[in-house]
Motif scaffolding. Structure first.
Motif, mmCIF file in Angstrom:
data_model
loop_
_atom_site.group_PDB
_atom_site.id
_atom_site.type_symbol
_atom_site.label_atom_id
_atom_site.label_comp_id
_atom_site.label_asym_id
_atom_site.label_seq_id
_atom_site.Cartn_x
_atom_site.Cartn_y
_atom_site.Cartn_z
ATOM 1 N N LEU A 82 1.460 11.139 16.207
ATOM 2 C CA LEU A 82 1.622 10.214 15.093
ATOM 3 C C LEU A 82 0.871 8.943 15.419
ATOM 4 C CD1 LEU A 82 3.144 9.513 12.438
ATOM 5 C CD2 LEU A 82 4.955 8.578 13.856
ATOM 6 N N GLY B 133 10.411 11.058 18.704
ATOM 7 C CA GLY B 133 9.079 10.602 19.045
ATOM 8 C C GLY B 133 8.995 10.380 20.540
ATOM 9 N N GLU C 296 14.959 13.119 14.028
ATOM 10 C CA GLU C 296 13.526 13.126 14.281
ATOM 11 C C GLU C 296 13.316 12.545 15.673
ATOM 12 O OE1 GLU C 296 11.443 12.325 10.019
ATOM 13 O OE2 GLU C 296 12.433 10.595 10.914
ATOM 14 N N TYR D 4 5.254 13.301 17.713
ATOM 15 C CA TYR D 4 6.322 13.370 16.723
ATOM 16 C C TYR D 4 6.853 14.797 16.605
ATOM 17 C CZ TYR D 4 8.604 13.701 12.183
ATOM 18 O OH TYR D 4 9.510 13.945 11.184
ATOM 19 N N PRO E 23 4.368 2.763 12.170
ATOM 20 C CA PRO E 23 3.883 4.126 12.086
ATOM 21 C C PRO E 23 2.980 4.307 10.871
ATOM 22 C CG PRO E 23 6.229 4.104 12.543
ATOM 23 C CD PRO E 23 5.833 2.693 12.200
ATOM 24 N N ARG F 171 6.957 6.829 8.732
ATOM 25 C CA ARG F 171 7.968 7.864 8.894
ATOM 26 C C ARG F 171 9.284 7.367 8.335
ATOM 27 N NH1 ARG F 171 7.392 13.016 9.033
ATOM 28 N NH2 ARG F 171 5.165 13.178 9.342
#
Length: 319
Positions: A23, A207, A205, A229, A43, A47
């Protein structure tokens, strides 16, 4: 999506292979009128996780840059997370807190309705290096009162890595730091040539920010200052260090954040009106942001509002 994009990159990137994705971070700029090398990044594309902003700090040689000296400035609608790899920063805020940010210790400040604070590197800091994060508060908590939390997590060995969990739960260890959504934050030091597989919450999610080393996240290669990501639904993440030396990474996680937010200067709101009101109250030194005691200087003035309506950031489609 973009794959393996460097902080500050504006060029298109190749599509990521199946699995984890790289990402990019766009809209990066040096932050504020002080000297330390702190990039403020969003980002790109945006996101929908709760992490609104990530600021890689340094490595910055204080003798060359003059260090960090941030006058009193405000925040709304967020929690700030400070995590250092090296150096020391003195923190003061309008909640009455006087504390220090040191390596391996998390400082989390809540500024929902409004808070102000200062950040100054200390004489003990020769190299400033770490990360600072903004966590957007969900709507029901976006006016939360001021709060400050500190925690020094111990190291935890898992396979070929050493973990320090400063937010949430990982590898059976849980941080006591309170957040308004289930978040994850952990420094992961991966041994040279090692592979570690970590069980993670499939509702989040994730990262992986690489600070040092050549790392693969579920097969996707990442270099320093790149973020891998992984979408929700995964129960494990596999991290491989292809370097001949230990690799330092920061693993982050949060639930999909479906609310649209407006971000401007140091404020997070839901509308242009929220931002304009916060700016006006800061400029007239209202009680909303309080005062910071012990800083030998003036407050930072707010910049002028743009000549246009500030609109919410759009979340990417999930389809």
């Amino acid at each position: 999506m973009r794959s393996s994009c460097t902080l500050g990159s504006t060029s298109p990137c190749l599509p990521a292979p199946p699995g984890a994705q790289g990402l990019s971070f766009g809209s990066c700029r040096r932050r504020g009128p002080w000297h330390a090398h702190l990039l403020r990044c969003r980002p790109s594309p945006p996101r929908s996780a709760s992490l609104a902003r990530g600021d890689p700090l340094g490595p910055d040689r204080v003798a060359d840059s003059g260090g960090m000296d941030v006058a009193p400035h405000p925040h709304t609608g967020l929690q700030t997370v400070s995590w250092l790899f090296s150096g020391e920063i003195e923190h003061r805020d309008s909640h009455g807190t006087h504390a220090f940010v040191r390596p391996g210790e998390i400082n989390l400040m809540t500024g929902g309705h409004g808070i102000s604070h200062t950040e100054v590197s200390t004489p003990a800091a020769t190299v400033l290096h770490g990360v600072q994060l903004w966590v957007a508060l969900p709507g029901e908590h976006r006016r939360a009162p001021r709060e400050f939390q500190h925690h020094a997590p111990g190291p935890l060995r898992v396979d070929g890595a050493e973990l320090r969990i400063f937010l949430g739960t990982l590898a059976g260890d849980t941080s006591p730091v309170r957040t308004f959504t289930p978040l994850l934050g952990a420094e992961v030091l991966i041994d040279a040539g090692a592979t570690v597989t970590l069980g993670v919450d499939p509702g989040l999610e994730h990262g992986l920010l690489v600070d040092d080393g050549e790392v693969r996240l579920d097969g996707t290669p990442l270099r320093p200052a790149e973020l891998g990501y992984a979408a929700p639904g995964r129960t494990t993440l596999t991290l491989t260090n292809d370097s001949g030396h230990p690799a330092r990474t920061v693993l982050l996680g949060g639930p999909p954040f479906e609310e649209e937010i407006v971000m401007w200067w140091n404020f997070i709101g839901r509308s242009h009106q929220d931002i304009a009101r916060a700016r006006e109250e800061w400029e007239r030194a209202s009680d909303r942001f309080g005062t910071v005691d012990g800083y030998p200087g003036e407050r930072l003035p707010a910049p002028a509002l743009p000549n246009a309506v500030i609109t919410p950031r759009k979340n990417p489609s999930r389809h």
